[in-house]
Structures are given as C-alpha cells and as structure tokens.
Scaffold this active site. Sequence first.
Site, PDB file in Angstrom:
ATOM      1  N   ARG A 165      20.308   2.388 -23.032  1.00  0.00           N
ATOM      2  CA  ARG A 165      21.482   1.537 -23.269  1.00  0.00           C
ATOM      3  C   ARG A 165      22.710   2.225 -22.696  1.00  0.00           C
ATOM      4  O   ARG A 165      23.280   3.120 -23.303  1.00  0.00           O
ATOM      5  CB  ARG A 165      21.652   1.287 -24.774  1.00  0.00           C
ATOM      6  CG  ARG A 165      22.649   0.192 -25.109  1.00  0.00           C
ATOM      7  CD  ARG A 165      22.709  -0.094 -26.596  1.00  0.00           C
ATOM      8  NE  ARG A 165      21.443  -0.559 -27.119  1.00  0.00           N
ATOM      9  CZ  ARG A 165      21.014  -1.826 -27.090  1.00  0.00           C
ATOM     10  NH1 ARG A 165      21.787  -2.743 -26.561  1.00  0.00           N
ATOM     11  NH2 ARG A 165      19.850  -2.156 -27.575  1.00  0.00           N
TER      12      ARG A 165
ATOM     13  N   ARG B  40      27.873  -3.408 -18.450  1.00  0.00           N
ATOM     14  CA  ARG B  40      27.942  -4.030 -19.774  1.00  0.00           C
ATOM     15  C   ARG B  40      28.740  -3.168 -20.731  1.00  0.00           C
ATOM     16  O   ARG B  40      28.529  -1.954 -20.810  1.00  0.00           O
ATOM     17  CB  ARG B  40      26.524  -4.247 -20.316  1.00  0.00           C
ATOM     18  CG  ARG B  40      25.751  -5.180 -19.394  1.00  0.00           C
ATOM     19  CD  ARG B  40      24.427  -5.608 -19.952  1.00  0.00           C
ATOM     20  NE  ARG B  40      23.780  -6.478 -18.981  1.00  0.00           N
ATOM     21  CZ  ARG B  40      22.575  -7.006 -19.128  1.00  0.00           C
ATOM     22  NH1 ARG B  40      21.874  -6.753 -20.235  1.00  0.00           N
ATOM     23  NH2 ARG B  40      22.061  -7.790 -18.206  1.00  0.00           N
TER      24      ARG B  40
ATOM     25  N   ARG C   6      15.743   1.637 -16.853  1.00  0.00           N
ATOM     26  CA  ARG C   6      14.720   1.737 -17.896  1.00  0.00           C
ATOM     27  C   ARG C   6      13.356   2.011 -17.273  1.00  0.00           C
ATOM     28  O   ARG C   6      12.500   2.681 -17.862  1.00  0.00           O
ATOM     29  CB  ARG C   6      14.669   0.457 -18.733  1.00  0.00           C
ATOM     30  CG  ARG C   6      15.858   0.345 -19.676  1.00  0.00           C
ATOM     31  CD  ARG C   6      15.741  -0.829 -20.634  1.00  0.00           C
ATOM     32  NE  ARG C   6      16.943  -0.897 -21.470  1.00  0.00           N
ATOM     33  CZ  ARG C   6      17.139  -1.807 -22.423  1.00  0.00           C
ATOM     34  NH1 ARG C   6      16.222  -2.739 -22.657  1.00  0.00           N
ATOM     35  NH2 ARG C   6      18.250  -1.791 -23.131  1.00  0.00           N
TER      36      ARG C   6
ATOM     37  N   GLU D 254      11.988  -3.300 -24.150  1.00  0.00           N
ATOM     38  CA  GLU D 254      12.307  -4.383 -23.229  1.00  0.00           C
ATOM     39  C   GLU D 254      12.727  -3.846 -21.862  1.00  0.00           C
ATOM     40  O   GLU D 254      13.593  -2.982 -21.748  1.00  0.00           O
ATOM     41  CB  GLU D 254      13.440  -5.234 -23.802  1.00  0.00           C
ATOM     42  CG  GLU D 254      13.831  -6.367 -22.880  1.00  0.00           C
ATOM     43  CD  GLU D 254      15.067  -7.123 -23.365  1.00  0.00           C
ATOM     44  OE1 GLU D 254      15.427  -6.970 -24.548  1.00  0.00           O
ATOM     45  OE2 GLU D 254      15.665  -7.838 -22.542  1.00  0.00           O
TER      46      GLU D 254
ATOM     47  N   SER E 292      13.420  -9.672 -18.747  1.00  0.00           N
ATOM     48  CA  SER E 292      13.570 -10.860 -19.559  1.00  0.00           C
ATOM     49  C   SER E 292      13.557 -12.023 -18.579  1.00  0.00           C
ATOM     50  O   SER E 292      14.359 -12.066 -17.648  1.00  0.00           O
ATOM     51  CB  SER E 292      14.912 -10.736 -20.278  1.00  0.00           C
ATOM     52  OG  SER E 292      15.205 -11.921 -20.931  1.00  0.00           O
TER      53      SER E 292
END
Length: 428
Positions: free
Chosen positions: A276, A261, A390, A348, A351
């Site tokens: 991130r 990403r 994560r 988070e 999802s």
Amino acid sequence: MLDLRMIRQNPDKVREGLAKKGEAAPIDEVLALDEQRRSLLTEVEQLKAKRNEVSEEVARLKREKQDAQHLIEEMRVVSQRIKELDDRVREVETKLQDLLLRIPNLPHESVHVGTSEDDNLEIRRWEEPRQFAFEPKPHWDLGVDLDIIDFERAAKVTGARFYFLKGLGARLERALINFMLDLHITEHGYTEVFPPFIVNAASATGTGQLPKFAEDMFKLEGMDYYLVPTAEVPVTNLYQDEILNMEDLPIYHAAYSACFRSEAGSHGRDTRGLVRVHQFNKVELVKFVAPETSYDELEKLTGNAEEVLKRLGLPYRVVLMSTADLGFSQSKKYDLEVWMPSYARYVEISSCSNFEDFQARRANIRFRREKGARPEFVHTLNGSGIAVGRCLAALIENYQQEDGSVVIPEVLRPYMGGLDRIAPAKKL
RNA sequence: GGAAGGGUGCCAGAGCGGACGAAUGGAGCGGUCUUGAAAACCGUCGAGGGUUUGCGCCCUCCGUGGGUUCGAAUCCCACCCCUUCCGCCA
C-alpha cells in the site's frame, strides 16, 4: 451514472439493486426533481415557441416597414419570464445531475448478495502455495537485504509510503512491465496506449472517481487536474464524447501507467513494504464493447490477467466479489489474489470489472450499430493486468531461496539480460 | 510566460443581428443509367431533450459559461482549446 428514464420507470428495481450494495440512494428526491424539471420544461418551451413565432412576425413587419412596437413590448415580458424559468430549470438540472453522479451502479444479477468482504466467493485457485523449508522473509526485508528496495531514503526524499527501487530491483520492475505489455499486445489482442498521468475533472468524473472520491486522488495545486489513480481514467476517457462504429468494437487497450493514490483513511494498514503505497506501476487492460458481449468479455479479460500470474508461476485465486464489495461504478468484479508468504494469505493483485454503461453514460461514449441507427452507450470494462509493485513483492517472496537470493522466473529472463537470479550484493 | 490568428455539421468551408440547424464542396447512404463498375444525374445525410399509443409537433445545441436584444452562429465579457512567432525548456 444510471439512466434517468430507467429510474423513472423502475424506481423499485433501482432501490432494490442499491440496497443489495448497502446503499440508500435518494431515489425519491431524484424522481421529484425529474418531475419538476419536466413540468418546468413544458412551460418554458411553450413560451419559447411563442417567442420564436412572434419574433418572426416582428421581422416580417419591419421588412414591410410596419410598426411592431406592441409585439416587442409584449415579448419583453415573455422573455423575462423565460429567463426566470430557464434559471429554475438550470437549478433543478444541476441538483438532479449532482444526485445522479453520486448514485452507484447496480449489481449484475449474477452477483450474489453479501454484507462484508467475508461473503466474497472463491471461484478457482491455481497452484498451491509453496511450502518453505526455511523461514521465508517478507519482501520488505528481502528487498532491503538484496539492496534492491530502499524505503528509508524514500522517506527522506519524499515521505512515508514511497520507495526507491535500485539495481536489479529497478530492472525487475521494468522487466515486469515489459513482459506484461508484450503478453497482452502480442497474444491477447490489445493495442498499447501510453496515457497522460494527469487528467482533468471531466475525465475523473467520467470513470467515477469524482465527485464522490476526490480525497482518494492527488489534486494539482490551483488546477482542475488530478494525478491518475489508475490508467483506467485516461484510457477509458480516450473516446469520451465520441460515437464509435459497430465494426470498430470491441476495442482493447493495454496501458502502462504510474498510479497515484492518496490512500486517505488507510493509516495503519499495510504500512510496510510495497503493498500500500502512494505511487506504484500498473499495466491496465481496458475494453469498449457492445452491451450484449460485455459479460463474456469480462471472463476473457479476467483470463488475460490470470495468464500473467500463470506465466510468472505465482499461485493465485480468483474471487467473485459479493454486492457488498463492489465498487461505486462496478456491476460485477473479480479480484485476482496472489499468494503472499509474508501475509500468509492471498493478497489482491488485480481487479477485473464490468461497468456496463455506467461509465459510458458519464463519459458519453457511444456506438452506432449501423449507419443511421440511434447511438447507444458502449459497455466499458477494465482490469489490472497486473499491478506491478505488488507483483514484484509477491515474486521475490515466492522465489526466495534459503541463501537469501531470488530466482528469476523463466519468462522474465529475456528481459533481465539472461540473468537467472538476484543475489545479495554489497550494500550502498 | 508574451504577441497574433483561429475554434461552425463526418471532413473542408461560407455566413458576422431577423426566412440559418445553418450556403457550397467532398465523403457516406439510397436510387436512375450500366452486363458490372466508374462518371453523370436525382434524393438522403447531426445530436440531445420535452410531448404523443403512433404519424407528428415543439424546444435546445455553431469551443464553454455568462450578458445585451422582441430576436444572437453573428454584438459584449470571462474562460478553455488549437495554430504560428518569440521566450524558456527535457
């Protein structure tokens, strides 16, 4: 993509649904183009019918050695007109398609209206955050102290927001991937898929990354190829342009992939650690199901992802996103948030979403209820099961000991050669 | 990267300018026959769009996009993909 017929028949319902998401979509423009398109089609199709008819007549005359010149002259004009109209149809359809591809999915009726992420609703919580008798270290310090994560050298070798995992850190990452995949394929009924990490533009359009979110992906120089931002893209597109059989549904796939990403627009946010980054690992769950089952399937999917955290003993909560926090393609979404001591809050880590037929329509994934029945669009769902990077971060933070070591959860030990702890090592 | 061949319906496979949405097999589905099944025979068997209350009618689709022509699966151009051989390579 929304169904054009549905927009035509219930424009107000569409406007209302999009408004809940805080989106003002160009519905009037869509309706106007649709109207234009149909009226052009009516005209051009009549001419084509005429042309077909006369062409047959020409063929007949020629066979009978008769003169057909006057008909040929007449059709030359008609053909020219058809060409012009075809061009206009194409033009209108391109515009229409482009608009439709940029209109987000509608929220499901069970999703509450919100205006910001503060309106998201905590659904349930599993275990309470651990109380530390000492000052816990963030994973970016822990990882460096244990010499299992190296950010500095990654910055040298590649750049910011990259990392090396080393020694037991690398092995722990691999252990997590294998543990997650094994759980989903042996206990939750998913079939493993190992997808390409590069996809073409059609696939990225199918799942909804394109055309609106091109800047979030890494594009390969000079090619119509993109690094996958999630395995959702290749795996959902597995069945693009196919008609599946009812008896093959539901289809469950679990896939590991690296995810890339660009994190455009996130400068300054979560700059430290593994939260991130530009490249991370993820195990993704993807489902193809009959429409009437998709909301039950979403609950099950979420439960499958939760099971990973339960077995790892990581405290988490499940949050239902309000309409404000729904993604472009999503009708309903639950986030799983894991407790992250360094952030002193839940972060988070998964999802899980139902896309209904939004992606299926874009990627043209259909099924047939029975032989001879009309094809219908499937519903697609996916969820992280779960984000590995994560997870590793949460794991070492939550399992850290006062002496700086990290206890390895029971379920991972078989994947770590029986090891029960990562202890500080001599740094290289 | 170079050379050659090829992409047609669920599959195999013909067609290479006019009656072709597409021969012929096979699979599938329905039926006849049979106690049942097999075989045989008969029938059926793609998708999308427009229009219509409906029956239906019409248009488009033979890898994709352009072009030539009154008319294109068939001719021309570009691109994509597949196969084989060579080169390179984990």
